[in-house]
Design a protein around this motif. Sequence first.
Motif, PDB file in Angstrom:
ATOM      1  N   GLY A   1       3.138  27.137  -2.942  1.00 62.51           N
ATOM      2  CA  GLY A   1       3.682  25.861  -2.762  1.00 62.51           C
ATOM      3  C   GLY A   1       2.120  24.551  -4.189  1.00 62.51           C
ATOM      4  N   LEU A   2       2.539  25.787  -4.688  1.00 60.77           N
ATOM      5  CA  LEU A   2       1.562  24.959  -5.864  1.00 60.77           C
ATOM      6  C   LEU A   2       2.384  23.767  -6.444  1.00 60.77           C
ATOM      7  N   PRO A   3       2.477  22.340  -6.605  1.00 61.53           N
ATOM      8  CA  PRO A   3       2.541  21.201  -6.529  1.00 61.53           C
ATOM      9  C   PRO A   3       3.899  21.708  -8.508  1.00 61.53           C
ATOM     10  N   LYS A   4       4.648  21.134  -8.638  1.00 59.77           N
ATOM     11  CA  LYS A   4       5.663  21.218  -9.998  1.00 59.77           C
ATOM     12  C   LYS A   4       4.717  21.130 -10.941  1.00 59.77           C
ATOM     13  N   ASN A   5       3.892  20.034 -11.206  1.00 58.73           N
ATOM     14  CA  ASN A   5       2.741  19.806 -12.598  1.00 58.73           C
ATOM     15  C   ASN A   5       2.040  21.287 -13.027  1.00 58.73           C
ATOM     16  N   ASP A   6       1.661  21.721 -11.383  1.00 60.49           N
ATOM     17  CA  ASP A   6       0.445  22.573 -11.695  1.00 60.49           C
ATOM     18  C   ASP A   6       1.250  24.487 -12.002  1.00 60.49           C
ATOM     19  N   LEU A   7       2.572  24.403 -11.600  1.00 63.18           N
ATOM     20  CA  LEU A   7       3.409  25.261 -12.238  1.00 63.18           C
ATOM     21  C   LEU A   7       3.934  25.245 -13.262  1.00 63.18           C
ATOM     22  N   ASP A   8       4.005  24.164 -14.450  1.00 61.15           N
ATOM     23  CA  ASP A   8       3.697  23.632 -15.467  1.00 61.15           C
ATOM     24  C   ASP A   8       3.379  24.320 -16.207  1.00 61.15           C
ATOM     25  N   VAL A   9       1.811  24.078 -15.422  1.00 62.62           N
ATOM     26  CA  VAL A   9       0.323  24.209 -16.323  1.00 62.62           C
ATOM     27  C   VAL A   9       0.621  25.859 -16.512  1.00 62.62           C
ATOM     28  N   LEU A  10       1.218  26.716 -15.391  1.00 57.31           N
ATOM     29  CA  LEU A  10       0.721  27.742 -15.422  1.00 57.31           C
ATOM     30  C   LEU A  10       1.577  28.910 -16.279  1.00 57.31           C
ATOM     31  N   ALA A  11       3.107  28.011 -16.249  1.00 54.71           N
ATOM     32  CA  ALA A  11       4.067  28.571 -16.812  1.00 54.71           C
ATOM     33  C   ALA A  11       3.633  28.852 -18.654  1.00 54.71           C
ATOM     34  N   MET A  12       2.972  27.214 -18.862  1.00 48.24           N
ATOM     35  CA  MET A  12       2.638  27.468 -19.817  1.00 48.24           C
ATOM     36  C   MET A  12       1.573  28.222 -20.570  1.00 48.24           C
ATOM     37  N   GLY A  13       0.938  28.484 -20.117  1.00 48.06           N
ATOM     38  CA  GLY A  13      -0.810  29.095 -20.192  1.00 48.06           C
ATOM     39  C   GLY A  13      -0.499  31.119 -20.284  1.00 48.06           C
ATOM     40  N   VAL A  14       0.135  31.018 -19.311  1.00 48.69           N
ATOM     41  CA  VAL A  14       0.696  32.356 -19.217  1.00 48.69           C
ATOM     42  C   VAL A  14       1.325  33.162 -20.013  1.00 48.69           C
ATOM     43  N   LEU A  15       2.359  32.053 -20.708  1.00 48.15           N
ATOM     44  CA  LEU A  15       3.533  32.291 -21.584  1.00 48.15           C
ATOM     45  C   LEU A  15       2.701  32.654 -23.232  1.00 48.15           C
ATOM     46  N   LEU A  16       1.329  31.350 -22.928  1.00 47.79           N
ATOM     47  CA  LEU A  16       0.663  31.242 -24.502  1.00 47.79           C
ATOM     48  C   LEU A  16      -0.565  31.978 -24.611  1.00 47.79           C
ATOM     49  N   LYS A  17      -0.949  32.617 -22.838  1.00 47.10           N
ATOM     50  CA  LYS A  17      -2.460  33.719 -22.824  1.00 47.10           C
ATOM     51  C   LYS A  17      -2.550  34.456 -24.073  1.00 47.10           C
ATOM     52  N   ASP A  18      -1.519  34.790 -24.331  1.00 47.43           N
ATOM     53  CA  ASP A  18      -1.920  36.259 -25.580  1.00 47.43           C
ATOM     54  C   ASP A  18      -1.802  35.961 -26.384  1.00 47.43           C
ATOM     55  N   ILE A  19      -2.291  34.965 -26.495  1.00 49.98           N
ATOM     56  CA  ILE A  19      -1.186  33.758 -28.549  1.00 49.98           C
ATOM     57  C   ILE A  19      -3.235  34.307 -29.444  1.00 49.98           C
ATOM     58  N   GLY A  20      -3.600  34.928 -28.980  1.00 52.99           N
ATOM     59  CA  GLY A  20      -5.056  35.157 -29.801  1.00 52.99           C
ATOM     60  C   GLY A  20      -5.246  36.996 -30.341  1.00 52.99           C
ATOM     61  N   LYS A  21      -3.662  37.438 -29.616  1.00 54.20           N
ATOM     62  CA  LYS A  21      -3.934  38.701 -30.260  1.00 54.20           C
ATOM     63  C   LYS A  21      -3.456  38.605 -31.252  1.00 54.20           C
ATOM     64  N   THR A  22      -2.644  37.607 -31.725  1.00 51.44           N
ATOM     65  CA  THR A  22      -1.516  37.334 -33.243  1.00 51.44           C
ATOM     66  C   THR A  22      -2.850  37.930 -34.749  1.00 51.44           C
ATOM     67  N   ARG A  23      -4.255  37.751 -33.927  1.00 55.55           N
ATOM     68  CA  ARG A  23      -5.683  37.658 -34.366  1.00 55.55           C
ATOM     69  C   ARG A  23      -5.484  39.562 -35.033  1.00 55.55           C
ATOM     70  N   LEU A  24      -6.052  39.966 -33.933  1.00 59.33           N
ATOM     71  CA  LEU A  24      -5.805  41.358 -34.276  1.00 59.33           C
ATOM     72  C   LEU A  24      -5.241  42.324 -34.607  1.00 59.33           C
ATOM     73  N   PRO A  25      -5.460  43.297 -35.291  1.00 52.64           N
ATOM     74  CA  PRO A  25      -4.943  44.662 -36.003  1.00 52.64           C
ATOM     75  C   PRO A  25      -4.486  45.425 -35.075  1.00 52.64           C
ATOM     76  N   LYS A  26      -3.319  46.174 -36.009  1.00 56.76           N
ATOM     77  CA  LYS A  26      -2.608  46.847 -34.384  1.00 56.76           C
ATOM     78  C   LYS A  26      -3.238  48.162 -33.918  1.00 56.76           C
ATOM     79  N   HIS A  27      -3.962  48.417 -34.098  1.00 52.05           N
ATOM     80  CA  HIS A  27      -4.857  49.646 -33.520  1.00 52.05           C
ATOM     81  C   HIS A  27      -5.628  49.040 -32.617  1.00 52.05           C
ATOM     82  N   LEU A  28      -5.982  48.235 -32.465  1.00 51.22           N
ATOM     83  CA  LEU A  28      -6.924  47.653 -31.710  1.00 51.22           C
ATOM     84  C   LEU A  28      -5.719  46.998 -29.644  1.00 51.22           C
TER      85      LEU A  28
END
Length: 453
Positions: free
Chosen positions: A197-224
């Motif tokens: 029962g999270l409010p819609k605003n919290d669900l929007d934040v959660l969805a956005m955060g999880v979609l972008l949670k691995d964005i920093g991996k673009t800076r890691l070498p492939k072997h890692l």
Amino acid sequence: MGIKQVKIDVNELTVGMFVSGLDRPWTQTPFPLQGFYVRDLDEIKELKVHCNHVYIDVAKGSSPVKTNLRRLTSNAGSSRKAMRAAKQSRISDVAPLKIRRDVYREVAPLEKEIAPARELHQQVYNAVGAVMEQIDQQHQNVPIHETKRVASQMVDSVLRSPDAFTWLSRVREKDQYTYSHAVRSAVWAILFGRHIGLPKNDLDVLAMGVLLKDIGKTRLPKHLLESKSRTPTEQEAYEKFIEYGVEILRKLPDVQPRVTSVVKTHCERVNGSGYPQHLRADKIPLLGKIAGIVTFYDETVNPRGIDQPLSPSKAVAKLYEYREIEFQEELVVEFIRAIGLYPTGTLVELSTGEVAVVVEQNFSRRLKPIVMVVLDTYKQALSKPLLMDLAAEERTKQAKVDAGKILASEVERIEIVQDLEPGAYDIDIAGIRDKYISRKQAKGLFSLFKRGG
């Protein structure tokens, strides 16, 4: 058949259980002395008024989630004692969840939501891919607005029809692992948030955060990224993707600090064993805890570098073993209740020996979903797949027992006995999905094939 009683807290009651005993004399309550099946939510509310705990007969009715989870972890062969020994200290300073049940009760028919969900699913993939590509190439104009838009629409779709997006995420498309993992994890997160029962605003934040949670991996070498076993030095280097992700998001316009917080805390663990800050208990925000659970689950059920995903029960068993160790126990149990032990798209074996695909959930009875039977008892393909609503079938048979038309001992109760690896028996789950959706679109939501008897 003898009574097989399990004592449970009244808050764990679900429709379909058979209440065989109370924590007080039957005469002090309005309930029948011989026991009864819980048939609707009003009966559960009434039980909560009179009792703190009850006894259920698991031979007659459905079992509680925790009972099934203990069976799964036992079957997995892992040692609970060994897991407890790995815990740094008991997690006792975690506040209980404030769960709001039935906030999102309306569910749109699957056949109406699947078409827009399919289109939106592709938009989500494109948006996440575009963001990562632009960041990887160090462009200044990152299309974050599109990701924000599709994340919110994704929440709306899952709120309307939880099964539609689950179907599209359960059947793996040929795409880069990081993209598909982010989208699948976001679906699990929204399903979970919807359930508590999270409010819609919290669900929007959660969805956005999880979609972008691995964005920093673009800076890691492939072997890692692809390494299955990292040295301590490599692991330290790998963990920097959190720092990189936070740094990237803080430079982007219109990214809420709460979204960045999800990215920053999704690898923290309640016993302090996570990273990067080794936060403990409620120092980790709720949305960060949820993001951590869905990430762990999806990485377990869909590990990188393995051709076929693992069965959901293996992921559930592993996650359940880590309750009160790395993850808050109440959150773990509620997450498993949210997705069910057998999520949509799971290949299962029935007590009859037949093999089926879970095509739709019965949200009031998670252990009794709607399935499409594709193999007979001898594991031979049926000429025509059979659609079976396990919950409806049990209700029909029980009605005949109650009416005295048949004896209880004559009833064959069909249960799911186990889930199977998705590659088992070379069954085309995507094809089953398409046939089911086409059938629903042609015949309507309630026009289901029924097994005779």
